[in-house]
Design a protein around this motif. Structure first.
Motif, short mmCIF file in Angstrom:
data_model
loop_
_atom_site.label_atom_id
_atom_site.label_comp_id
_atom_site.label_asym_id
_atom_site.label_seq_id
_atom_site.Cartn_x
_atom_site.Cartn_y
_atom_site.Cartn_z
N HIS A 109 0.82 -1.22 0.00
CA HIS A 109 0.00 0.00 0.00
C HIS A 109 0.85 1.27 0.00
O HIS A 109 1.90 1.31 0.64
N ASP A 172 6.32 1.08 6.63
CA ASP A 172 4.99 0.48 6.51
C ASP A 172 4.18 1.40 5.62
O ASP A 172 3.70 2.42 6.06
N ASP A 173 4.07 1.17 4.33
CA ASP A 173 4.43 -0.05 3.69
C ASP A 173 5.34 0.22 2.49
O ASP A 173 5.36 -0.51 1.52
N GLU A 206 -4.86 1.74 2.83
CA GLU A 206 -4.89 0.54 3.67
C GLU A 206 -5.05 0.91 5.13
O GLU A 206 -5.78 0.25 5.88
N GLU A 207 -4.36 1.97 5.53
CA GLU A 207 -4.33 2.33 6.96
C GLU A 207 -5.69 2.79 7.48
O GLU A 207 -5.91 2.83 8.68
N ASP A 229 3.16 -6.71 3.76
CA ASP A 229 2.79 -5.64 4.68
C ASP A 229 2.95 -6.09 6.13
O ASP A 229 2.46 -5.44 7.05
ZN LIG Z 1 0.82 -1.53 6.41
#
Ligand SMILES: [Zn+2]
Length: 443
Positions: A109, A172-173, A206-207, A229
């Motif tokens: 992501h 991340d990420d 994604e978060e 991830d």
């Molecule tokens: Zn992540």
């Protein structure tokens, strides 16, 4: 003889694939990419309906599209509306062999966590780490201590990448992106590594839980996928919580408090009583590992009506049912104490443990484990105490496990990543690609 034994031992300990790939090249390429990507602010935002939740995620997505095109991915495409990037690394096997192998996808992501600022990230590379705590240069209150970061000592001699102490690193990420890109580049340059059709995707949001929302699973064409991830080296997840949310509504009766005797029914007392009944050993703050929990997290109300929201989490369906039963009992008990309050309990599904689907395609996880072992690392199977993009994608029809990207302490200023974890992630991606081909076509 002794030399031979030492040589043999070195070979065995190093793992089969080490020595077959050029780790120095990989390290340089993957670290350079990470350092480039983390400088681009891609923070996503909670409670936004649109995907992507922030326009700034487009900047990195466009760079990735360009990079893919420059590497020679002719079908690389960009969803200009929702910020997804897709590409295909064609099979280097015969058509006949390729047909036998499912297309495998790798996903990372582009967005960074909303938890801490992601603007003006100034990554610091601590070369040849010699042990001891690392004080971050621009905020000396921020220290990576050996005491709290046991993995630091496993990284002696490695290069460690941190922030300057004032922002997220957002490995991340972005580590996951750098690793997929580097693996794809390496595979392009090394046709001697055989693989079937490999799909690549970079997703937004994604978060904030919206990554899969506009994911074009059909157009992309992977049968199985891996999100890159996960955290520390070796992490492999095929399990997430089952998740439901319960809303309990307490209805009382309000009236002027000066003239309320015998009339008012204050819902807040019932809500308070209900909350006092939550079992202590079933809370986020008292559970870990495979234990589930009940978690009241939002309470609003007046005398007339109070509303309580509760998270229900468990890895097993039976555990979910047992927790709902507990809530029903709590409702009964509260009704006994407050017979004039009406109490309603409504349960809604959020997501399910992806293991129920993934276990039907055991090769997805099995090959990932094998790939890690071939890269000389020990797979660590960790059930995710939350949901992942993979859990949603799995139920959208594409079984998706999660493999490590290598970062530690994500979502904070103390985020760090050892270069070797990134190298091993790249090797794992390449090994997975190769193993699917070997097991399904070449054998
Ligand atoms: Zn992540």
């Amino acid at each position: 003889m002794k030399t031979l034994l030492i040589l043999l031992a070195t070979f065995l300990f190093a793992g089969i694939s080490v020595g077959q790939v050029d780790e120095n090249w990989i390290k340089q390429a993957v670290v350079d990419r990470l350092l480039k990507y983390v400088r681009i602010d891609t923070q996503s935002k909670e409670d936004v309906r649109e995907v992507p939740s922030t326009r700034k995620q487009f900047a990195l997505a466009r760079i990735l599209l360009k990079e893919l095109q420059e590497l020679g991915f002719r079908d690389a495409r960009f969803d200009e509306e929702h910020c997804y990037v897709y590409a295909t690394l064609p099979s280097n096997l015969s058509d006949e062999e390729t047909e036998k192998i499912p297309a495998i996808g790798f996903i990372a992501h582009v967005d960074a966590s909303p938890s801490v600022t992601d603007s003006d990230v100034n990554p610091v590379v601590h070369r040849d780490y010699r042990g001891g705590d690392i004080i971050l240069p621009n905020d000396t209150n921020q220290a990576l201590t050996v005491e709290k970061n046991a993995n630091l000592l496993k990284s002696i001699g490695d290069d460690i990448i941190t922030t300057d102490g004032t922002t997220l690193l957002a490995a991340d990420d972005k580590a996951g992106i750098a690793e997929i890109m580097t693996a794809a580049e390496y595979l392009l340059k090394h046709p001697e590594i055989k693989h079937g059709t490999i799909k690549i995707a970079f997703t937004p949001d994604e978060e904030v839980g919206h990554g899969p929302k506009y994911f074009d699973i059909k157009g992309w064409g992977a049968k199985y996928a891996y999100t890159v991830d996960g955290g520390q080296r070796g992490e492999l997840s095929d399990e997430t919580f089952n998740a439901q949310v319960a809303v309990v509504t307490f209805n009382g009766r309000n009236t002027h408090p000066g003239y309320a005797k015998g009339i008012m029914v204050n819902s807040l007392y019932a809500a308070g009583h209900f909350i006092s009944l939550f079992p202590e050993d079933m809370r986020p703050e008292t559970t870990e590992g495979r234990q589930g929990y009940l978690h009241p997290y939002d309470l609003t109300g007046t005398e007339e009506q109070a509303r309580l929201k509760i998270l229900i989490r468990d890895f097993d369906t039976s555990g979910m049912k047992a927790k709902v039963k507990i809530l029903e009992n709590m409702r009964e008990q509260t009704l006994k104490e407050f017979p004039r309050v009406r109490i309603r309990l409504v349960i809604t599904d959020m997501y399910r443990n992806m293991n129920s689907v993934l276990s039907e395609s055991p090769d997805v996880v099995g090959f990932a484990e094998e790939a890690m072992k071939e890269a000389g690392i020990k797979p660590v199977k960790l059930p995710v105490r939350g949901g992942t993009d993979g859990s949603q994608l799995t139920f959208m029809g594409m079984p998706t496990a999660n493999i490590f990207a290598g970062e530690e302490n994500p979502h904070g200023k103390l985020e760090w990543i050892p270069a070797m974890s990134m190298v091993k992630s790249v090797e794992t991606i390449m090994n997975i690609s190769q193993i699917w081909a070997e097991k399904r076509a070449i054998e």
